[in-house]
Design an enzyme around this catalytic site. Structure first.
Site, mmCIF file in Angstrom:
data_model
loop_
_atom_site.group_PDB
_atom_site.id
_atom_site.type_symbol
_atom_site.label_atom_id
_atom_site.label_comp_id
_atom_site.label_asym_id
_atom_site.label_seq_id
_atom_site.Cartn_x
_atom_site.Cartn_y
_atom_site.Cartn_z
ATOM 1 N N ASP B 95 0.857 -1.191 0.000
ATOM 2 C CA ASP B 95 0.000 0.000 0.000
ATOM 3 C C ASP B 95 0.889 1.236 0.000
ATOM 4 O O ASP B 95 1.030 1.936 1.006
ATOM 5 C CB ASP B 95 -0.949 -0.007 1.195
ATOM 6 N N CYS B 98 0.356 4.867 1.625
ATOM 7 C CA CYS B 98 -0.785 4.877 2.528
ATOM 8 C C CYS B 98 -0.515 5.992 3.548
ATOM 9 O O CYS B 98 0.628 6.200 3.962
ATOM 10 C CB CYS B 98 -0.887 3.535 3.246
ATOM 11 N N HIS B 203 -8.496 0.917 6.762
ATOM 12 C CA HIS B 203 -8.714 2.238 6.175
ATOM 13 C C HIS B 203 -10.067 2.790 6.628
ATOM 14 O O HIS B 203 -11.029 2.047 6.788
ATOM 15 C CB HIS B 203 -8.650 2.153 4.650
ATOM 16 N N GLU B 206 -12.945 9.206 9.476
ATOM 17 C CA GLU B 206 -13.537 9.461 10.794
ATOM 18 C C GLU B 206 -13.858 10.934 10.965
ATOM 19 O O GLU B 206 -13.110 11.800 10.504
ATOM 20 C CB GLU B 206 -12.570 9.045 11.912
ATOM 21 N N SER B 375 -7.487 3.316 16.898
ATOM 22 C CA SER B 375 -8.575 2.432 16.513
ATOM 23 C C SER B 375 -9.869 3.238 16.573
ATOM 24 O O SER B 375 -9.904 4.348 17.079
ATOM 25 C CB SER B 375 -8.655 1.246 17.454
ATOM 26 N N MET B 376 -10.959 2.643 16.040
ATOM 27 C CA MET B 376 -12.177 3.436 15.908
ATOM 28 C C MET B 376 -12.833 3.762 17.257
ATOM 29 O O MET B 376 -13.682 4.631 17.323
ATOM 30 C CB MET B 376 -13.170 2.744 14.979
ATOM 31 N N HIS B 399 2.979 5.428 13.500
ATOM 32 C CA HIS B 399 1.931 5.762 12.528
ATOM 33 C C HIS B 399 0.544 5.398 13.016
ATOM 34 O O HIS B 399 -0.447 5.789 12.405
ATOM 35 C CB HIS B 399 2.213 5.105 11.182
ATOM 36 N N GLY B 400 0.442 4.665 14.096
ATOM 37 C CA GLY B 400 -0.890 4.284 14.559
ATOM 38 C C GLY B 400 -0.786 3.628 15.909
ATOM 39 O O GLY B 400 0.239 3.755 16.601
ATOM 40 N N LYS B 475 -15.998 2.796 7.949
ATOM 41 C CA LYS B 475 -14.980 1.759 7.897
ATOM 42 C C LYS B 475 -15.048 1.047 6.559
ATOM 43 O O LYS B 475 -16.117 0.620 6.137
ATOM 44 C CB LYS B 475 -15.300 0.759 9.015
#
Lengths: 148, 476
Positions: B95, B98, B203, B206, B375-376, B399-400, B475
């Site tokens: 990816d 991304c 991906h 939000e 996370s969501m 990055h996350g 989502k």
């Protein structure tokens, strides 16, 4: 997740970020076909009807690289054709000094987003956890990580 | 991870000393808890990367690192072309480019909540999300070529975006050095109908509220204030990037052998930067970066249409757009001298500190916004890059949140419907075409993003500016 019938089976094995697909069968061809079924089941739990057929061909210098080429061929057909496949007839023959050639027919149907509710998208097959080998019972195992 | 194999440098930095084929050490960032929770394969993969030719200084492993393919996700590695350095398709991943972009809405949370459900439904119907979704945009051959050269600037020219966005996108929205002639027909075919689509997996789009501000001065410079609503988009170069990764991974494997590179892992297939294939890959990868920049620009345009419909006069102003799967040629000071290096960041965010010449004029004094998707259910963060002397990680940050659990385990543990209902009770509306996909991305499947960014701050990788709390999650 896993599934089996006769002497063939597929499984999705744990991986931190992605998925490991595994196919088992009496022959390399059967193991390759089951690995492709695992790929489909990484995407959907819904049955995929065998309504349309597509033929693919690929080559690689060894069986392991051939598995990656094969799964990438399936991913490409899914992406470009907007289809899912769950039945595969695979033929692998020696390609002279160049290694191996695979020819396969894929049966499936157009992706129905409502019915198949795809959980993820396969981006590509990797060389990680890549193996194609005969197991101790004389069957064949084909396995690798798929980036999803 | 067995941390007894590491040398503890301080509370948040650990070194894997060179051994075997390693040419340089690996430095892992994170507190003891994060390190213990990492899979041992992260260390193995970092050690493999450290064995590649021309690698400089160390393999840097971010606090959100997890087991990837070839490179660990959260891995940073820099190579010097003059020292026989390599470019590695697996070090960028499938990816390509991304990344994340965050946009201001100018709305307050209370105002947004008056139309939250309607907005969530409208975003789901306007933002193509999930496998097989399409935006209705089909690129002909000429348009594809222009997109691959122009990136977000091309999207703006087509009417999908605002010219003022470009200064807030890395590289001004257009990656120089793209060579579409090295992008295969198969890659173009995969992308033909995928512009303006979010994709799948982790991906998302939000809508978030600024929940907490850690650095008021920088938050003000970024235009972030408590209670403000922002929109964050996380996606990449779609099928085009996936196919370029596939094509070049295959081509690099025999080329590495021909170049005499003894690979520690086939997934690390690489070629000298100064080789025809290396240059072809860089040209194609940069074209894929432009595809990702264009894609996020188009998705932001779709979000703008939905917001303008729900909140007349609402204009989404871009805070920043930054990628986290890249290989970029940059100047870094190593051992007291400046060197041009090709920095691979796979699941790591570039984090330029104050004064960096590549930053937009109006951000240069404060530093680059570093956008960290969580996370969501647990929120995201905006960080700011620090002075390059603070960390030696080639101006990189996490990055996350990083996955703590496999998709397989998450699916066994949670039902997507239950996750959606639980989050709705907490005021977070999740819309997705796949409940199984929601289960696989359940908040509990991720590490604690607050712990990850705190570790990044303590390690000097970047500094916390604001925490974002999700209100709506589309989502893929």
């Amino acid at each position: 997740m896993k599934g089996s019938e006769a002497n063939e089976s597929w499984a999705l094995l744990p991986h931190d970020a992605d998925v490991v697909v595994e196919g088992r069968g009496a022959t390399p061809e059967a193991a390759f076909a089951q690995a492709a079924r695992a790929l489909t089941h990484a995407i959907t739990d819904t049955p995929v009807a065998a309504r349309e057929a597509v033929t693919v061909t690929c080559r690689a210098p060894d069986r392991e690289l051939l598995l990656v080429e094969w799964l990438n061929a399936v991913i490409y057909e899914m992406a470009v054709g907007g289809r899912l496949f769950d039945r595969f007839a695979v033929v692998i023959v020696a390609d002279g000094d160049a290694g191996w050639q695979l020819t396969a027919t894929l049966w499936g149907e157009p992706l129905d987003r409502a019915r198949h509710a795809p959980a993820c998208e396969a981006k590509g097959a990797t060389y990680s956890a890549l193996t194609v080998h005969a197991d101790t019972q004389g069957g064949w195992v084909a396995r690798c990580v798929i980036d999803v | 991870m067995d941390i007894s194999t590491l040398t503890r440098l301080d509370d948040t930095r650990w070194r894997l000393e060179p051994s075997g084929r390693m040419r340089v050490p690996a430095v892992l960032y994170g507190d003891e808890s994060l390190l213990r929770d990492m899979d041992d394969k992260v260390r193995e993969q970092a050690a493999n990367v450290a064995a590649l030719p021309g690698i400089v200084q160390a393999v840097e492993v971010m606090p959100d690192a997890h087991w990837g393919y070839g490179f660990p996700i959260g891995g940073v590695a820099a190579f010097d072309a003059d020292a026989g350095g390599v470019v590695c398709a697996g070090g960028v991943g499938f990816d390509i480019s991304c990344g994340v972009r965050t946009l201001h809405t100018g709305l307050e949370e209370a105002e947004l909540r008056t139309r939250q459900a309607s907005l969530a439904d409208a975003l789901l119907s306007h933002i193509p999300a999930g496998l097989g979704s399409q935006s209705g945009i089909t690129l002909g051959a000429g348009e594809m070529e222009a997109m691959l050269r122009g990136g977000a600037a091309w999207a703006v020219q087509q009417g999908w975006g605002e010219p003022r966005d470009l200064r807030r996108i890395e590289e001004g929205g257009c990656m120089a050095g793209a060579q579409p002639e090295h992008v295969s027909e198969r890659a173009r075919k995969r992308q033909r109908r995928e512009m303006g689509t979010l994709g799948s997996g982790n991906h998302y789009l939000e809508v978030q509220a600024v929940d907490e501000v850690f650095d008021p001065a920088v938050a003000e410079a970024f235009g972030l204030s408590p209670g403000e609503v922002v929109v964050t988009i996380h996606c990449g170069s779609r099928g085009l990037g996936h196919q370029i990764g596939t094509d070049f991974l295959r081509d690099m494997l025999p080329a590495a052998a021909a170049a005499g590179i003894d690979l520690p892992d086939r997934e690390l297939a690489c070629v000298p930067l100064r080789s025809a294939l290396g240059e072809r890959y860089l040209g194609a990868m940069r074209a894929a970066m432009n595809c990702a920049l264009a894609n996020r620009e188009i998705l932001a345009h779709f979000a703008r249409e939905v917001f303008a419909d729900h909140f007349p006069g609402c204009r989404l102003e871009l805070l920043f757009d930054v990628s986290h799967n890249t290989c970029k040629e940059e100047t870094h000071r190593v051992d007291g001298r400046e060197r041009r290096l090709f920095v691979h960041r796979k699941g790591a965010t570039r984090a330029f500190g104050p004064g960096h010449p590549d930053l937009p004029d109006d951000l240069r004094a404060v530093g680059q916004p570093v956008l960290i998707g969580g996370s969501m259910g647990t929120g995201s963060h905006v960080l700011v890059g620090t002075e390059p002397t603070v960390s030696g990680a080639f101006a990189s940050a996490c990055h996350g949140a990083g996955r703590a659990m496999s998709r397989h385990a998450a699916r066994r543990r949670w039902q997507g419907r239950d996750v959606v209902d639980e989050l709705a009770r907490r005021g977070i509306l999740v819309r997705s075409p796949s409940m199984r996909g929601v289960a696989e991305e359940a908040p509990g499947a991720y590490k604690d993003v607050d712990g990850v960014v705190l570790a990044a701050e303590r390690a000097g990788l970047a500094r916390r500016v604001a925490r974002l709390r999700p209100l709506i999650c589309i989502k893929g």
